[in-house]
Design an enzyme around this catalytic site. Structure first.
Site, PDB file in Angstrom:
ATOM      1  N   ILE A 184      65.350  -3.780  32.328  1.00 39.21           N
ATOM      2  CA  ILE A 184      64.310  -3.943  31.291  1.00 39.21           C
ATOM      3  C   ILE A 184      63.583  -2.603  31.093  1.00 39.21           C
ATOM      4  O   ILE A 184      62.522  -2.583  30.485  1.00 39.21           O
ATOM      5  CB  ILE A 184      63.304  -5.070  31.632  1.00 39.21           C
ATOM      6  N   GLU A 229      70.598   1.919  20.816  1.00 43.79           N
ATOM      7  CA  GLU A 229      70.070   0.695  20.187  1.00 43.79           C
ATOM      8  C   GLU A 229      69.844   0.937  18.691  1.00 43.79           C
ATOM      9  O   GLU A 229      69.385   2.008  18.313  1.00 43.79           O
ATOM     10  CB  GLU A 229      68.744   0.307  20.840  1.00 43.79           C
ATOM     11  N   ARG A 254      64.859   1.328  30.313  1.00 43.47           N
ATOM     12  CA  ARG A 254      65.399   2.013  29.140  1.00 43.47           C
ATOM     13  C   ARG A 254      66.892   2.168  29.346  1.00 43.47           C
ATOM     14  O   ARG A 254      67.359   2.369  30.477  1.00 43.47           O
ATOM     15  CB  ARG A 254      64.790   3.411  28.970  1.00 43.47           C
ATOM     16  N   SER A 289      60.827   4.149  44.525  1.00 45.24           N
ATOM     17  CA  SER A 289      59.980   4.811  43.526  1.00 45.24           C
ATOM     18  C   SER A 289      59.974   6.272  43.934  1.00 45.24           C
ATOM     19  O   SER A 289      60.481   6.605  45.010  1.00 45.24           O
ATOM     20  CB  SER A 289      58.540   4.295  43.579  1.00 45.24           C
ATOM     21  N   ARG A 290      59.339   7.124  43.131  1.00 47.62           N
ATOM     22  CA  ARG A 290      59.251   8.522  43.575  1.00 47.62           C
ATOM     23  C   ARG A 290      58.393   8.606  44.836  1.00 47.62           C
ATOM     24  O   ARG A 290      58.679   9.367  45.742  1.00 47.62           O
ATOM     25  CB  ARG A 290      58.656   9.390  42.461  1.00 47.62           C
ATOM     26  N   HIS A 337      66.349  -5.717  23.236  1.00 45.81           N
ATOM     27  CA  HIS A 337      65.135  -4.934  23.545  1.00 45.81           C
ATOM     28  C   HIS A 337      63.896  -5.687  23.058  1.00 45.81           C
ATOM     29  O   HIS A 337      63.181  -5.232  22.154  1.00 45.81           O
ATOM     30  CB  HIS A 337      65.197  -3.531  22.917  1.00 45.81           C
ATOM     31  N   ARG A 379      53.445  -0.574  37.195  1.00 47.11           N
ATOM     32  CA  ARG A 379      52.679  -1.722  36.666  1.00 47.11           C
ATOM     33  C   ARG A 379      53.588  -2.930  36.428  1.00 47.11           C
ATOM     34  O   ARG A 379      53.291  -4.051  36.856  1.00 47.11           O
ATOM     35  CB  ARG A 379      51.983  -1.322  35.353  1.00 47.11           C
TER      36      ARG A 379
HETATM   37  P1  NAP Z   1      54.597   2.807  35.413  1.00 39.62           P
HETATM   38  O1  NAP Z   1      53.432   1.989  35.811  1.00 39.62           O
HETATM   39  O2  NAP Z   1      54.411   4.245  35.143  1.00 39.62           O
HETATM   40  O3  NAP Z   1      55.713   2.599  36.532  1.00 39.62           O
HETATM   41  C1  NAP Z   1      56.880   3.327  36.549  1.00 39.62           C
HETATM   42  C2  NAP Z   1      57.441   3.347  37.955  1.00 39.62           C
HETATM   43  O4  NAP Z   1      58.682   4.037  37.925  1.00 39.62           O
HETATM   44  C3  NAP Z   1      56.549   4.052  38.968  1.00 39.62           C
HETATM   45  O5  NAP Z   1      56.530   3.285  40.126  1.00 39.62           O
HETATM   46  C4  NAP Z   1      57.271   5.376  39.216  1.00 39.62           C
HETATM   47  O6  NAP Z   1      57.164   5.838  40.558  1.00 39.62           O
HETATM   48  C5  NAP Z   1      58.706   4.958  39.019  1.00 39.62           C
HETATM   49  N1  NAP Z   1      59.552   6.098  38.736  1.00 39.62           N
HETATM   50  C6  NAP Z   1      59.344   7.113  37.874  1.00 39.62           C
HETATM   51  N2  NAP Z   1      60.348   7.994  37.930  1.00 39.62           N
HETATM   52  C7  NAP Z   1      61.188   7.525  38.894  1.00 39.62           C
HETATM   53  C8  NAP Z   1      62.394   8.007  39.431  1.00 39.62           C
HETATM   54  N3  NAP Z   1      62.928   9.160  39.007  1.00 39.62           N
HETATM   55  N4  NAP Z   1      62.995   7.267  40.404  1.00 39.62           N
HETATM   56  C9  NAP Z   1      62.455   6.110  40.843  1.00 39.62           C
HETATM   57  N5  NAP Z   1      61.303   5.607  40.354  1.00 39.62           N
HETATM   58  C10 NAP Z   1      60.683   6.315  39.397  1.00 39.62           C
HETATM   59  O7  NAP Z   1      55.268   2.229  34.095  1.00 39.62           O
HETATM   60  P2  NAP Z   1      55.284   0.709  33.592  1.00 39.62           P
HETATM   61  O8  NAP Z   1      54.114   0.454  32.735  1.00 39.62           O
HETATM   62  O9  NAP Z   1      55.569  -0.197  34.737  1.00 39.62           O
HETATM   63  O10 NAP Z   1      56.563   0.775  32.622  1.00 39.62           O
HETATM   64  C11 NAP Z   1      57.810   1.150  33.121  1.00 39.62           C
HETATM   65  C12 NAP Z   1      58.806   1.312  31.998  1.00 39.62           C
HETATM   66  O11 NAP Z   1      59.224   0.051  31.523  1.00 39.62           O
HETATM   67  C13 NAP Z   1      58.299   2.007  30.739  1.00 39.62           C
HETATM   68  O12 NAP Z   1      58.252   3.411  30.884  1.00 39.62           O
HETATM   69  C14 NAP Z   1      59.274   1.556  29.685  1.00 39.62           C
HETATM   70  O13 NAP Z   1      60.350   2.469  29.564  1.00 39.62           O
HETATM   71  C15 NAP Z   1      59.791   0.227  30.233  1.00 39.62           C
HETATM   72  N6  NAP Z   1      59.388  -0.885  29.365  1.00 39.62           N
HETATM   73  C16 NAP Z   1      60.344  -1.606  28.731  1.00 39.62           C
HETATM   74  C17 NAP Z   1      59.988  -2.671  27.905  1.00 39.62           C
HETATM   75  C18 NAP Z   1      61.019  -3.498  27.209  1.00 39.62           C
HETATM   76  O14 NAP Z   1      60.725  -4.056  26.148  1.00 39.62           O
HETATM   77  N7  NAP Z   1      62.209  -3.622  27.750  1.00 39.62           N
HETATM   78  C19 NAP Z   1      58.640  -2.970  27.714  1.00 39.62           C
HETATM   79  C20 NAP Z   1      57.701  -2.222  28.383  1.00 39.62           C
HETATM   80  C21 NAP Z   1      58.076  -1.173  29.212  1.00 39.62           C
HETATM   81  P3  NAP Z   1      55.894   6.581  41.148  1.00 39.62           P
HETATM   82  O15 NAP Z   1      54.758   5.617  40.970  1.00 39.62           O
HETATM   83  O16 NAP Z   1      56.245   6.778  42.555  1.00 39.62           O
HETATM   84  O17 NAP Z   1      55.725   7.804  40.338  1.00 39.62           O
END
Ligand code: NAP
Length: 317
Positions: free
Chosen positions: A235, A266, A237, A180-181, A284, A160
């Protein structure tokens, strides 16, 4: 307010929501403020058996060790999309629902990701300091930056948030690549591994989840594959990056630099980051706007209300 007087469901607050949403919670539930308790242990001892819902966020999360103390628990609602700090599997085993806050933060997090890229290549922070310190009037033009246009952004995790980052980077005329996976139905070139992606990009943008599956996904081998002017932007973890390897690469200047919103420990980050001149550090705070934090808080409230009304959850895991 620890006595079960109201008949309302009792919630344990590990981390408060925004004030307007705390008011909504106060009207619908009986709240117990673990976050404010002088003696959290004593609070748990007193009310733990009656707690039916937990309100939390990415920090402090929710640890499995708390489950035996909360035998009546039905739902954990976190004001974060990331659930790496939440004992999701342990909750599910006990039939406890978990909700998070996807989507409502995508835009702000993606904006901040692009902000870090702009800061890195166009040296916004350096320019600010150059003017503020009077160097501009003494030395004239500051050193040149680099264009975003034509640079290759390799996104690790095209979910997303990753997709929103890609859209913004495209608008800035960057080329997008990703890993991505699973391969996605997008026009961007796919690379099977972070190493291959790193070997082909100028900006390595980390947007995947944290947790055991991605721990140190970005290791010395990936960093070695980057060229000496490439930047890592994180951005996602802190756990996704092997910080020892990153600090080593930054000290050796084998990469251009790193823009980091997240860290392994953190807020007590590795102090070596603060000594480096090729980093941009942010606390963060990628989702840290009034608008987004309010939307995240509202989603927590709406999930909790839905659960206790017996309605479907809005964003279950
Ligand atoms: P999401 O929609 O679930 O997207 C995560 C993506 O990461 C998916 O494309 C997934 O691939 C991929 N992925 C998962 N495991 C992987 C791996 N081992 N190798 C390569 N790619 C992998 O999640 P989102 O809503 O975009 O959020 C992503 C992350 O951003 C959150 O989990 C959070 O930790 C972080 N975040 C940080 C902040 C901040 O303040 N810095 C704020 C919000 C979120 P597949 O689709 O192929 O499974």
């Amino acid at each position: 307010m620890n006595h079960p007087t109201s008949g309302q469901p009792e919630l344990l607050v590990l981390r408060p929501l925004m004030p307007a949403q705390m008011e909504q919670l106060e009207q619908a539930f009986q709240l117990h403020r673990y976050d404010l308790a002088e003696d959290p242990e004593a609070l748990l001892h007193e009310v733990g058996g009656r707690i039916r819902g937990v309100v939390t966020s990415g920090a402090p999360g929710f640890q499995a060790a708390m489950l035996p103390r909360l035998p009546a628990l039905e739902i954990v609602s976190t004001s974060s999309v990331g659930t790496d700090s939440i004992a999701v599997a342990a909750c599910k085993e006990k039939g406890i629902h978990v909700t998070n806050t996807p989507d409502v933060l995508n835009d702000d997090v993606a904006d901040l990701a692009i902000g870090l890229v702009l800061n890195a290549l166009r040296r916004l922070g350096d320019g600010h300091e150059y003017v503020r310190s009077g160097q501009w009037s003494q030395r004239g033009m500051m050193p040149l930056g680099r264009s975003l246009k034509g640079k290759r952004m390799g996104i690790v995790g095209l979910g997303r948030i990753g997709l929103e980052i890609a859209k913004r980077a495209e608008a800035m005329k960057m080329d997008i690549l990703y890993t991505s996976r699973n391969r996605k139905d997008v026009p961007y070139p796919y690379y099977a591994t972070p190493v291959e992606l790193a070997a082909n990009c100028d900006i390595l943008m980390l947007a995947c989840p944290g947790g055991a599956d991605t721990r140190h996904l970005i290791n010395a081998q990936v960093l070695d594959a980057l060229h000496p002017e490439a930047w890592v932007i994180n951005i996602s973890r802190g756990s996704v990056v092997d910080e020892e390897a990153l600090i080593n690469a930054l000290q050796r200047k084998s990469i251009g630099g790193a823009g980091l919103d997240v860290f392994e420990n953190e807020p007590h980050i590795d102090t070596r980051f603060q000594q480096l001149d090729n980093v941009i550090l942010f606390p963060h705070h990628a989702s840290g706007t009034t608008e987004t934090r309010s939307a995240m808080s509202q989603l927590v409230v709406d999930n909790l209300k839905a659960h206790f009304r017996g309605e479907p959850l809005l964003t279950p895991l």
